[in-house]
Scaffold this active site. Structure first.
Site, PDB file in Angstrom:
ATOM      1  N   GLU A 121      34.070  42.278  36.802  1.00  0.00           N
ATOM      2  CA  GLU A 121      33.875  41.353  37.915  1.00  0.00           C
ATOM      3  C   GLU A 121      32.444  40.793  37.852  1.00  0.00           C
ATOM      4  O   GLU A 121      31.516  41.540  37.579  1.00  0.00           O
ATOM      5  CB  GLU A 121      34.066  42.050  39.267  1.00  0.00           C
ATOM      6  N   GLY A 257      26.886  48.996  42.908  1.00  0.00           N
ATOM      7  CA  GLY A 257      27.035  50.346  43.432  1.00  0.00           C
ATOM      8  C   GLY A 257      28.274  50.996  42.832  1.00  0.00           C
ATOM      9  O   GLY A 257      28.256  52.135  42.397  1.00  0.00           O
ATOM     10  N   ALA A 258      29.364  50.214  42.813  1.00  0.00           N
ATOM     11  CA  ALA A 258      30.622  50.725  42.291  1.00  0.00           C
ATOM     12  C   ALA A 258      31.548  49.543  42.044  1.00  0.00           C
ATOM     13  O   ALA A 258      31.277  48.432  42.491  1.00  0.00           O
ATOM     14  CB  ALA A 258      31.264  51.687  43.293  1.00  0.00           C
ATOM     15  N   MET A 259      32.652  49.799  41.327  1.00  0.00           N
ATOM     16  CA  MET A 259      33.610  48.722  41.044  1.00  0.00           C
ATOM     17  C   MET A 259      35.020  49.254  41.182  1.00  0.00           C
ATOM     18  O   MET A 259      35.374  50.266  40.598  1.00  0.00           O
ATOM     19  CB  MET A 259      33.357  48.176  39.624  1.00  0.00           C
ATOM     20  N   GLU A 260      35.825  48.500  41.953  1.00  0.00           N
ATOM     21  CA  GLU A 260      37.134  48.979  42.395  1.00  0.00           C
ATOM     22  C   GLU A 260      38.267  48.781  41.382  1.00  0.00           C
ATOM     23  O   GLU A 260      39.426  48.688  41.793  1.00  0.00           O
ATOM     24  CB  GLU A 260      37.508  48.252  43.679  1.00  0.00           C
ATOM     25  N   ASN A 261      37.997  48.719  40.075  1.00  0.00           N
ATOM     26  CA  ASN A 261      39.065  48.533  39.090  1.00  0.00           C
ATOM     27  C   ASN A 261      40.300  49.337  39.487  1.00  0.00           C
ATOM     28  O   ASN A 261      40.182  50.517  39.827  1.00  0.00           O
ATOM     29  CB  ASN A 261      38.604  49.027  37.726  1.00  0.00           C
ATOM     30  N   GLU A 294      35.734  51.505  47.939  1.00  0.00           N
ATOM     31  CA  GLU A 294      36.439  51.187  46.689  1.00  0.00           C
ATOM     32  C   GLU A 294      37.927  51.500  46.802  1.00  0.00           C
ATOM     33  O   GLU A 294      38.761  50.756  46.285  1.00  0.00           O
ATOM     34  CB  GLU A 294      35.833  51.958  45.507  1.00  0.00           C
ATOM     35  N   HIS A 297      39.810  48.824  48.601  1.00  0.00           N
ATOM     36  CA  HIS A 297      40.087  47.672  47.727  1.00  0.00           C
ATOM     37  C   HIS A 297      41.389  47.835  46.950  1.00  0.00           C
ATOM     38  O   HIS A 297      41.947  46.845  46.488  1.00  0.00           O
ATOM     39  CB  HIS A 297      38.967  47.521  46.693  1.00  0.00           C
ATOM     40  N   GLU A 316      35.407  41.832  50.357  1.00  0.00           N
ATOM     41  CA  GLU A 316      34.250  42.687  50.579  1.00  0.00           C
ATOM     42  C   GLU A 316      34.020  42.992  52.057  1.00  0.00           C
ATOM     43  O   GLU A 316      33.644  44.097  52.421  1.00  0.00           O
ATOM     44  CB  GLU A 316      33.001  42.064  49.953  1.00  0.00           C
TER      45      GLU A 316
HETATM   46 ZN    ZN Z   1      33.669  45.973  47.362  1.00  0.00          ZN
END
Ligand code: ZN
Length: 839
Positions: A121, A257-261, A294, A297, A316
């Site tokens: 992303e 911070g993080a990624m919601e894959n 996450e 999401h 978001e």
């Molecule tokens: Zn997010």
């Protein structure tokens, strides 16, 4: 022909299924890929566009049709497959082979310590796969990794359905095909990783939490959070989890911070891994909040996805709001909605700038999408959703969300689809209200005046800049008032001014009950005076909003600073630590940016006197059976005494705790670690500098490591300054920490000149190290810490000479903020000088 940067893929060709093989060479940092890509053509065409950047296409053809020539276009980041004759309407399988390299920054496929990991992303899937790299093109993904070495772990979006040794000695790992997903949600993690024991949710899918092997013991807390909140999320959405398993991976170097894959969530280590024995409560809460964000999401964003990046806020804002809602349900005694207020305050601050932007803004390309990941999108968006939920009621709001999920499951939707679902479930006309907040920049200042027993409410757009021209912008403001007798009044403020007849006498009236509304409140002087003496009758979040609003009015030149100091002094014995944190935060800002050097000592002694009694009462050592609230209050007061007032006794006591801490990591209450280590850094000599550095190098717990790392940027001894500053460009400071390390240097009076000089004189090296759009933006924002007019002029000309394409918005906002802060400093210095002389 050039397609240009804003080129969007035509919508008459849609991907249905990617069946891809990827052979990464982890040592050489290169990969080869091939895939069969099933597409649907709505009409015959001769060329097909896919996104690709930095890839070499070695084969491209349509099965059963002629070969294609592949033309790469750097500006639009596409590859055009040109066929010799028209491809017919209907289903078609493309056969493509390619090769590429690992990316140098923290995106595409990149190396983070012993792990190769992807970050796609907003638009970096195209660095690994030729693909339809826009969120509207959802397709099923079936990925096979080939040629993997023995022993490495491989994690993808789906569960592993095959893991076999090949005759040639390599290893093949096949992941289950995913439900339809946008390309930005695809992920791979390959390397030396170890997990917590798997846990099953409701007897179905498994959850695992991963880290590099030496940090495996730090995974238990993140695993506990995920397993606790997943059922709560399933219940809220009324939809089961869709991706077969959940893997959460702590990545040693990570941009966001993080990624919601989907099914394979990646985190910065500090946002996932911790040791509950030594982690301060605020770190535990933050980790729980990020994990829940996450996981939210997985429904809101992954199962139902925005059509285009202009609705990124929808993802978001929703996940931000939902995380607090669910964590609050899980651990009510944490009172996380108070922490939400802290994030909201930063959004109110940003959104008072002329250079702010609407929550939903036009986004022309993926680079602009990247600029949207800010406090407006997350925190303002979340606060607006909270305000709408408050207006519709919790039940109706949830019904609307469930309806939206059912209608758009596995597909795409826009903000209007959400408003439509909420209107349908509630029977309320929500569109006008919502759009006013989503599409207009800024927010109102609501003024509350008493006119002979009647309340007059006025609204106008609030600007932080005292010289800004008033604007005729209007919002539908759901105002909730509370009269001193306790009665609440709901008013939908529609025009610039309205009179409310209360039919009841009141002493004071509160203008934003529960601080639920996303606006600032000002009172006429008499009402404000009465309110200030009724502070204990307000709820903590209301007291916090009062401080925050009054401070904003001082900044905007509407209120005088002495009244504000009076308000702060009235809160010295505040029982709620979040309110106290707000008070200490304001004092720290004033000490740092608004006090002339010759006034610093008197100001510090004023702060010391303010908190000395409370500090003595709380002391350093927790009592047996003490609750969290008291521990956190102690941390706030000691921070004020040690770091703002620089009380010698408190500093000496902190030094003793630091010595104890060296001997035993659990010798100090975790909530005091930040103060203790900051004091140790400020008083450090060369030997201690090495000690802190050693700690930063060897600590396994990411929050502890981060604390020691940033301590190195807090030193004050002149001999240490060059070492501390030079370290920024050393490999010792990882790319993910680069901007925050520089930001700490720039906020430190002892190091800021040297740090600013380093940035200017070694710009090429700085740029290379921060070669990632998000880190560059944070770097620009960090320049906002410089205090003087001379700095402002230097920053202005430096950024004009070295423009950063990916940080245009951040540049405009930082300069506007800096101009105001410099003017504020010049205005407040004499005012505070006079005030100190009087008090
Ligand atoms: Zn997010």
């Amino acid at each position: 022909m050039t397609l240009g940067k804003n080129f969007r893929l035509p919508t008459d060709v849609k991907p249905i299924r990617y069946s891809a093989h990827l052979a990464p060479d982890l040592k050489a940092g290169i990969f080869e890929g091939r895939m069969e890509l099933e597409v649907q053509l709505e009409k015959p065409r001769r060329e097909i566009y896919l996104h690709a950047v930095g890839l070499e296409i070695s084969r491209a053809r349509a099965r059963g049709a002629a070969k294609a020539t592949a033309k790469l276009d750097a500006e639009s980041e596409t590859v055009t497959l040109e066929f010799e004759q028209d491809l017919p309407r209907g289903r078609l399988v493309l056969d493509i082979a390619w090769s590429g390299k690992f990316s140098p920054g923290l995106r595409g496929l990149y190396r983070a310590g012993p792990v190769a990991v992807t970050q796609f992303e907003a638009a970096d899937a195209r660095r690994v796969f030729p693909c339809f790299d826009e969120p509207a093109f959802k397709a099923r993904w079936s990925i096979q990794l080939v040629g993997l070495p023995e022993g490495v772990k491989a994690i993808g979006n789906g569960p592993i359905i095959k893991d076999e040794k090949e005759p040639d000695g390599g290893r093949t790992v096949q992941f289950a095909e995913t439900p339809p997903l946008s390309s930005y949600l695809i992920a791979l993690c390959i390397g030396d990783l170890a997990s917590s024991p798997p846990q099953k949710i409701r007897g179905g899918y498994e959850v695992r939490t991963w880290a590099v092997p030496q940090k495996q013991q730090l995974t238990a807390f993140g695993q506990e959070v995920a397993c606790a909140v997943l059922p709560l999320l399933e219940d809220y959405f009324g939809q089961p989890y869709a991706y077969g398993k959940v893997d959460q991976v702590g990545v040693p170097d990570f941009e966001a911070g993080a990624m919601e894959n989907a099914g394979c969530i990646t985190y910065r280590e500090v946002a996932l891994l911790l040791d509950p024995k030594t982690a301060p409560l605020n770190v535990q809460k933050r980790v729980a909040e990020v994990i829940t964000h996450e996981l939210s999401h997985q429904w809101f964003g992954n199962l139902v996805t925005m059509v285009w990046w202009d609705d990124l806020w929808l993802n978001e804002a929703f996940a931000t709001w939902m995380a607090y809602k669910i964590v609050d349900q899980w651990r009510p005694h944490w009172r996380v909605w108070m922490d939400f207020e802290v994030g909201k305050a930063s959004a109110l601050h940003l959104d008072a700038l002329k250079s702010s932007h609407p929550i939903r803004a036009e986004v022309k390309n993926a680079e602009e999408a990247g600029e949207s990941f800010d406090a407006i999108t997350y925190e303002k968006g979340g606060a607006i959703l909270r305000m709408i939920e408050g207006y519709l009621g919790e039940e109706k709001f949830r019904e609307g969300i469930r309806l939206y999920m059912r209608k758009h499951r596995e597909a795409n939707a826009t903000a209007d689809d959400l408003w439509g679902a909420l209107a349908e479930s509630s029977g309320q006309p929500i569109l006008e209200l919502a759009n006013g907040w989503i599409r207009q920049t800024g927010y109102p200042l609501v003024t509350v005046e008493d006119h002979a027993g009647k309340i007059v409410l006025k609204q106008q757009r609030f600007f932080a800049d005292p010289s800004a021209q008033p604007e005729a912008t209007k919002w539908l403001v759901p105002v909730v008032l509370r009269l001193s007798g306790g009665r609440e009044l709901r008013v939908m403020l529609r025009s610039a001014e309205e009179t409310v007849d209360t039919a009841e006498r009141y002493e004071w009236v509160l203008g934003n009950v529960g601080a639920r509304g996303f606006y600032r409140t000002a009172y006429d002087p008499e009402l404000l005076r009465k309110m200030a003496s009724a502070l204990p009758q307000l709820r903590p979040e209301e007291r916090m909003a009062l401080v925050s609003d009054q401070w904003a009015l001082v900044r905007a030149g509407v209120a005088k600073v002495d009244g504000f100091m009076h308000l702060l002094a009235g809160l010295r014995e505040e029982e709620d630590h979040v309110v106290l944190d707000e008070v200490v935060g304001r004092l720290s800002f004033l000490e740092h940016r608004a006090i002339a050097d010759q006034d610093r000592a008197p100001f510090q002694s004023w702060v010391r006197n303010l908190f000395a009694g409370v500090g003595a009462d709380l002391s350093w050592e927790p009592r047996a059976g003490e609750d969290d609230e008291r521990k956190l209050r102690r941390a706030a007061v000691l921070r004020a005494l040690a770091l703002v007032a620089r009380d010698p006794e408190v500093i000496a006591a902190a030094g003793l705790r630091y010595q104890k801490l060296l001997a035993h990591p659990q010798a100090v209450d975790p909530n005091l670690l930040d103060v203790v280590v900051a004091v140790a850094a400020r008083t450090a000599d060369a030997r201690r500098f090495e000690e802190l550095k050693q700690r930063a190098a060897t600590e396994l717990d990411p929050a502890a490591k981060r604390r020691y790392l940033h301590a190195l940027a807090m030193v004050e001894h002149p001999e240490l300054v060059p070492r501390s500053v030079e370290l920024a460009l050393d490999d010792f400071v990882q790319m993910q920490d680069f901007a925050s390390y520089l930001g700490t240097l720039l906020s430190n009076r002892a190091t800021r000149e040297a740090a600013w000089k380093l940035i200017q004189s070694r710009w090429d090296a700085v740029r290379k190290k921060g070669d990632s759009p998000m880190i560059l933006r944070r770097l620009v924002e960090a320049l906002g810490a410089l205090p003087d007019r001379r700095h402002l002029e230097e920053v202005e000309s430096f950024l004009a000479a070295h423009p950063i394409e990916a940080a245009k918005q951040a540049t405009a906002q930082t300069l506007e903020r800096l101009r105001m802060d410099v003017a504020l400093r010049e205005r407040l210095m004499p005012e505070l000088h006079e005030w100190l002389a009087r008090s």
